[in-house]
Design a protein around this motif. Structure first.
Motif, PDB file in Angstrom:
ATOM      1  N   GLY A  39     -11.623 -32.887 -12.607  1.00 49.30           N
ATOM      2  CA  GLY A  39     -12.775 -32.230 -11.994  1.00 49.30           C
ATOM      3  C   GLY A  39     -13.641 -33.235 -11.240  1.00 49.30           C
ATOM      4  N   PHE A  40     -14.450 -32.726 -10.335  1.00 46.59           N
ATOM      5  CA  PHE A  40     -15.314 -33.574  -9.499  1.00 46.59           C
ATOM      6  C   PHE A  40     -16.734 -33.019  -9.484  1.00 46.59           C
ATOM      7  N   ILE A  41     -17.686 -33.873  -9.745  1.00 48.72           N
ATOM      8  CA  ILE A  41     -19.096 -33.465  -9.645  1.00 48.72           C
ATOM      9  C   ILE A  41     -19.765 -34.299  -8.559  1.00 48.72           C
ATOM     10  N   ASP A  42     -20.360 -33.603  -7.563  1.00 48.48           N
ATOM     11  CA  ASP A  42     -21.226 -34.313  -6.616  1.00 48.48           C
ATOM     12  C   ASP A  42     -22.562 -34.492  -7.309  1.00 48.48           C
ATOM     13  N   PHE A  43     -23.027 -35.700  -7.339  1.00 47.62           N
ATOM     14  CA  PHE A  43     -24.125 -36.042  -8.243  1.00 47.62           C
ATOM     15  C   PHE A  43     -25.119 -36.952  -7.533  1.00 47.62           C
ATOM     16  N   ASN A  44     -26.410 -36.695  -7.729  1.00 46.71           N
ATOM     17  CA  ASN A  44     -27.399 -37.610  -7.152  1.00 46.71           C
ATOM     18  C   ASN A  44     -28.667 -37.620  -7.995  1.00 46.71           C
ATOM     19  N   ASP A  45     -29.318 -38.786  -8.010  1.00 42.33           N
ATOM     20  CA  ASP A  45     -30.605 -38.902  -8.696  1.00 42.33           C
ATOM     21  C   ASP A  45     -31.750 -38.963  -7.694  1.00 42.33           C
ATOM     22  N   GLY A  46     -31.407 -38.890  -6.404  1.00 43.99           N
ATOM     23  CA  GLY A  46     -32.449 -38.874  -5.363  1.00 43.99           C
ATOM     24  C   GLY A  46     -33.055 -40.228  -5.056  1.00 43.99           C
ATOM     25  N   THR A  47     -32.579 -41.302  -5.711  1.00 43.23           N
ATOM     26  CA  THR A  47     -33.151 -42.610  -5.388  1.00 43.23           C
ATOM     27  C   THR A  47     -32.699 -43.088  -4.013  1.00 43.23           C
ATOM     28  N   GLY A  48     -31.580 -42.547  -3.559  1.00 41.66           N
ATOM     29  CA  GLY A  48     -31.138 -42.813  -2.200  1.00 41.66           C
ATOM     30  C   GLY A  48     -30.612 -41.525  -1.615  1.00 41.66           C
ATOM     31  N   PHE A  49     -30.262 -41.547  -0.350  1.00 40.63           N
ATOM     32  CA  PHE A  49     -29.766 -40.318   0.261  1.00 40.63           C
ATOM     33  C   PHE A  49     -28.359 -39.995  -0.227  1.00 40.63           C
ATOM     34  N   LYS A  50     -27.553 -41.048  -0.365  1.00 47.05           N
ATOM     35  CA  LYS A  50     -26.162 -40.863  -0.777  1.00 47.05           C
ATOM     36  C   LYS A  50     -26.039 -40.689  -2.282  1.00 47.05           C
ATOM     37  N   GLY A  51     -25.320 -39.665  -2.705  1.00 47.61           N
ATOM     38  CA  GLY A  51     -25.022 -39.499  -4.124  1.00 47.61           C
ATOM     39  C   GLY A  51     -23.724 -40.202  -4.476  1.00 47.61           C
ATOM     40  N   VAL A  52     -23.177 -39.847  -5.644  1.00 45.26           N
ATOM     41  CA  VAL A  52     -21.881 -40.385  -6.040  1.00 45.26           C
ATOM     42  C   VAL A  52     -20.985 -39.232  -6.449  1.00 45.26           C
ATOM     43  N   GLN A  53     -19.683 -39.494  -6.443  1.00 47.51           N
ATOM     44  CA  GLN A  53     -18.753 -38.513  -6.977  1.00 47.51           C
ATOM     45  C   GLN A  53     -18.357 -38.906  -8.397  1.00 47.51           C
ATOM     46  N   LEU A  54     -18.588 -37.980  -9.325  1.00 47.74           N
ATOM     47  CA  LEU A  54     -18.129 -38.191 -10.698  1.00 47.74           C
ATOM     48  C   LEU A  54     -16.749 -37.562 -10.822  1.00 47.74           C
ATOM     49  N   VAL A  55     -15.801 -38.314 -11.357  1.00 45.97           N
ATOM     50  CA  VAL A  55     -14.463 -37.777 -11.590  1.00 45.97           C
ATOM     51  C   VAL A  55     -14.269 -37.658 -13.084  1.00 45.97           C
ATOM     52  N   GLN A  62     -38.771 -21.524  -0.867  1.00 42.56           N
ATOM     53  CA  GLN A  62     -38.429 -22.260  -2.097  1.00 42.56           C
ATOM     54  C   GLN A  62     -38.993 -23.677  -1.971  1.00 42.56           C
ATOM     55  N   ALA A  63     -40.211 -23.768  -1.476  1.00 43.80           N
ATOM     56  CA  ALA A  63     -40.759 -25.088  -1.129  1.00 43.80           C
ATOM     57  C   ALA A  63     -40.673 -26.088  -2.282  1.00 43.80           C
ATOM     58  N   TYR A  64     -40.768 -25.619  -3.505  1.00 42.29           N
ATOM     59  CA  TYR A  64     -40.779 -26.564  -4.633  1.00 42.29           C
ATOM     60  C   TYR A  64     -39.385 -27.069  -4.972  1.00 42.29           C
ATOM     61  N   LEU A  65     -38.358 -26.416  -4.425  1.00 40.38           N
ATOM     62  CA  LEU A  65     -36.975 -26.848  -4.684  1.00 40.38           C
ATOM     63  C   LEU A  65     -36.330 -27.507  -3.463  1.00 40.38           C
ATOM     64  N   ARG A  66     -36.910 -27.257  -2.287  1.00 36.75           N
ATOM     65  CA  ARG A  66     -36.193 -27.705  -1.087  1.00 36.75           C
ATOM     66  C   ARG A  66     -36.025 -29.219  -0.958  1.00 36.75           C
ATOM     67  N   LEU A 104     -31.210 -31.955   3.658  1.00 35.70           N
ATOM     68  CA  LEU A 104     -32.109 -31.947   4.808  1.00 35.70           C
ATOM     69  C   LEU A 104     -33.505 -32.424   4.428  1.00 35.70           C
ATOM     70  N   PHE A 105     -34.081 -31.803   3.394  1.00 35.58           N
ATOM     71  CA  PHE A 105     -35.471 -32.133   3.068  1.00 35.58           C
ATOM     72  C   PHE A 105     -35.578 -33.454   2.321  1.00 35.58           C
ATOM     73  N   ASN A 106     -34.506 -33.838   1.641  1.00 37.54           N
ATOM     74  CA  ASN A 106     -34.471 -35.162   1.058  1.00 37.54           C
ATOM     75  C   ASN A 106     -34.616 -36.202   2.173  1.00 37.54           C
ATOM     76  N   ALA A 107     -33.882 -35.992   3.255  1.00 32.94           N
ATOM     77  CA  ALA A 107     -33.953 -36.922   4.390  1.00 32.94           C
ATOM     78  C   ALA A 107     -35.337 -36.881   5.038  1.00 32.94           C
ATOM     79  N   LYS A 136     -31.577 -45.722   7.118  1.00 37.50           N
ATOM     80  CA  LYS A 136     -30.336 -45.629   7.867  1.00 37.50           C
ATOM     81  C   LYS A 136     -29.549 -44.358   7.549  1.00 37.50           C
ATOM     82  N   ASP A 137     -29.304 -44.121   6.267  1.00 36.64           N
ATOM     83  CA  ASP A 137     -28.504 -42.952   5.874  1.00 36.64           C
ATOM     84  C   ASP A 137     -29.192 -41.655   6.286  1.00 36.64           C
ATOM     85  N   GLU A 138     -30.494 -41.599   6.069  1.00 35.51           N
ATOM     86  CA  GLU A 138     -31.245 -40.389   6.397  1.00 35.51           C
ATOM     87  C   GLU A 138     -31.212 -40.136   7.905  1.00 35.51           C
ATOM     88  N   MET A 139     -31.392 -41.202   8.691  1.00 39.10           N
ATOM     89  CA  MET A 139     -31.433 -41.031  10.135  1.00 39.10           C
ATOM     90  C   MET A 139     -30.064 -40.623  10.679  1.00 39.10           C
TER      91      MET A 139
END
Lengths: 458, 458
Positions: free
Chosen positions: B34-50, B117-121, B126-129, B275-278
């Motif tokens: 299985g694969f989980i797309d995962f992020n803690d929001g400290t950067g734009f890029k998350g990680v893939q959990l396998v 959904q302003a509190y979740l967006r 997009l809004f993370n960036a 960089k990633d966000e832009m």
């Protein structure tokens, strides 16, 4: 050239011609020579201009008033007195003169008098130092958080949800007060106001901050805050600035680590970047200020529970004005005692639930909450924080017990439904920090234009 | 460990065990893996959990919902796919689960839906960036000014002087609207309100900023601003942030140098730190965004007078909706044309006095003022500034001509009496800058919780 830069490089500049612009702080002269204390405000230290009677407009220059704006051309020369250098004037152009009744004269003015001249007081040494330290402390705060990856969030000031209790919030409107639209019941019809309902100015960005912490993990706010409190004390203002960080996957112990590192960072930054200002404040405002701050830098903050704190207070051989009690809040005198007892900053944790806010993490038995106040010598409480309640049911129950309007808080409650996590945050009143850093005792003297009851001048 | 830091050092971390905490963006699986797309929001890029079916709770993990908060332990391994690395899961603890009706699912949501959904967006890409760029741009602004010795001034938001025209300002009160105290004339008695008179929220810190510029030479403000404008457009909000620097001994030409350097500094900072966000915004919001910004970095801003601008517009072979006229303001379509004409940013200077503010420096004949608007391709006016009137008599005359209440402005006027000097400043709406930097076209999508007419949710 800026006077700050001449100070930085004066050794290289000896013999060079410089052009500077600034204001006259003092002007004295004898038959052959005159001296102007001069500063452009780019740094705390000004320069001494020396003008000789050989200048063709010598007589005119001797009559330049304190407060005048000048453009000056002169040579940087070694000083005969106790300064690093002085400027031998070649020419002076008066850009804006100043009448003799100028309120800021080269003598000591009382702070009360200067408060009434709020628009001129940053021109004095005292307020020049205070407001530059305020600016440096702001930058220290942004630097601390940004270097550590926190996202700066501009939480809204206007709100239509009076969940924190509207009696503490200012109301805002676009209505003409003498011509308010009324509904059928004869009440003011806010559906006709700009937002379609009654609006307030919030006293905290925390709840909104939490929503961003569950997206970015680490966020902070730094903005103005308003409270309607009708208190005429040295420490209350109706408009002040506040910093509110919020961190996901962070418990109370980790929060205290952050608070300690944060305060030390700010102090270090201000001592490094505001050397001249801090030395002035140490000499003229609070003797031993720099030593006090340096001592804090080298101390490890003590951590005790509220329960243990009360025990210490009860065992103290002191005639308390307010008797310390388990389950109750502590008073100013207790804050003072406890920091003296430990001879340094103290975190007091695990407070009685009933005297703290609804959103704090409750213990199993629901009697205490994972709140923490940071008490600091001389100022008392500097930061207040908590681990937040992350359990949906417990939070809802607490909101109901306190009769808060749940309908305004659904979004906040939902954070406990959609991927809830351990998270914590704290708030710090910026003015209290600036008072601590400068030694200034009245909040009116650390805010550019203070707003307090019956006082909204300028 | 923060996911941002794993990305930074992943080569060194290959083979190492890491512990991370964050949220599930997606969870897919087959029989064995299985694969989980995962992020803690400290950067734009998350990680893939396998995660492999060999894990004893494999089945449970396959049922983890999108939005859940997890604590994960795993090994950093080279990726078989197109990522730099992935995390081979050793254990997963669900800290907070998430129901299936969670609004933020791994698909494309409209911005209109997400506004509700302003509190979740901020949890979406997009809004993370967008909100990280907003934070970076804030820091760029503070860094620019502080590195150059500007003092950050917190000008007051509350004012009792309605000199800017109270119809544009929100009124604030502590009164109960349904129970207003009245004076003998039957009017609302503001002497009983907290400040002892009627209070407003100011729409600018400039006048107060000038008082500090005549003490420190260089200052800036950066804070929230409020306007009552009842406009439901893509570019108006009732609560927004503004930056207002003010510089003593600085004329209009020098001001333009500062504005140009300032804008380029911010762009460079955001491109470097985001960089990633832009890159994401370039791909999904405004194609060519990075090229647009890089082009501006390498351009020299054109400077023309309002008069010459009108001449160009008149000579243009265009069917104008609004006919350009000497002596009049220019419209959106003109702003657009003039930046296209010069293929870059344009400073338009020396505006007709009668369409500009009272405090701007007048020409000898009083027909024009030393104002400057900076027009930028795609967004139009980004900054508005002027050299300030430093002549006492001229300023007083202008205030009288415009029937402004002089009594509220005496302190401001006095700056022209007590060491007056050439000085200039500009204002920049922060949201317009963020829109320009991100390519976002609606101001509601660059403000965490926007306040617009009939909209003050959360």
């Amino acid at each position: 050239m800026e006077i700050k830069d001449i100070h930085k490089n004066y050794k290289k500049l000896i013999g060079e011609v410089v052009e500077i612009a600034g204001w006259v702080k003092n002007n004295r002269n004898s038959t052959n020579v005159g001296f102007i204390d001069f500063n452009d405000g780019t740094g705390f230290k000004g320069v001494q201009l020396v003008y000789s009677s050989e200048l063709k407009d010598y007589d005119k220059i001797t009559h330049i008033h304190v407060g005048s704006a000048l453009r000056v051309k002169g040579v940087v020369v070694e000083s005969s007195g106790n300064q690093d250098f002085e400027i031998q004037v070649q020419s002076i152009v008066v850009e804006g003169d100043c009448p003799e009744d100028y309120p800021i004269q080269p003598k000591r003015h009382t702070r009360e008098f200067l408060r009434e001249q709020a628009y001129l007081r940053p021109r004095t040494n005292l307020f020049n130092a205070v407001f530059r330290v305020r600016s440096l402390a702001s930058m220290a705060i942004h630097t601390f958080f940004q270097e550590r990856g926190y996202v700066y969030v501009h939480t809204p000031l206007f709100t239509c949800a009076d969940c924190e209790g509207s009696e503490q919030m200012f109301k805002v409107t676009t209505f003409d007060f003498d011509n308010l639209p009324k509904n059928e019941e004869g009440k003011v019809d806010f559906s006709k106001d700009l937002f379609g309902k009654q609006a307030f100015i919030t006293g905290s960005g925390q709840l909104h901050g939490e929503t961003f912490a569950t997206a970015f993990s680490k966020i902070y706010t730094f903005g103005p805050t308003f409270r309607t409190e009708n208190s005429n004390t040295k420490v209350h203002a109706n408009e002040f600035w506040m910093i509110e960080p919020e961190i996901a996957f962070c418990d109370l112990d980790q929060l205290m680590d952050i608070e300690e590192e944060f305060l030390k960072f700010i102090i270090k930054y201000v001592l490094e970047h505001g050397k001249d200002e801090m030395e002035f404040l140490d000499s003229f405002v609070e003797k031993g200020l720099i030593e006090k701050l340096t001592k804090l830098l080298n101390s490890e903050f003590k951590r005790i529970t509220h329960h243990d704190c009360i025990t210490i207070l009860k065992e103290a051989n002191v005639e308390w004005q307010f008797k310390p009690e388990y389950g109750e809040d502590i008073a100013k005198e207790h804050e003072k005692y406890i920091t003296e007892y430990f001879d340094g900053p103290v975190f007091i944790t695990d407070w009685p639930r009933d005297i703290k806010s609804f959103y704090m993490k409750q213990s199993e038995d629901g009697k205490i909450v994972r709140a923490v106040d940071l008490e600091v010598p001389t100022v008392g409480e500097l930061m207040g924080g908590s681990q937040r309640e992350d359990d949906y049911e417990k939070l809802v129950k607490r909101i109901e017990e306190l009769n808060l309007d749940r309908s305004n808080l659904e979004w906040y409650i939902n954070l406990r439904k959609y991927g809830s996590c351990v998270h914590s945050g704290f708030g710090m009143g910026f003015e209290r920090l600036v008072m601590y850093l400068t030694g200034i005792e009245n909040i009116r003297d650390v805010i550019p234009y203070p707003r307090t009851p019956n006082n909204c001048e300028y």
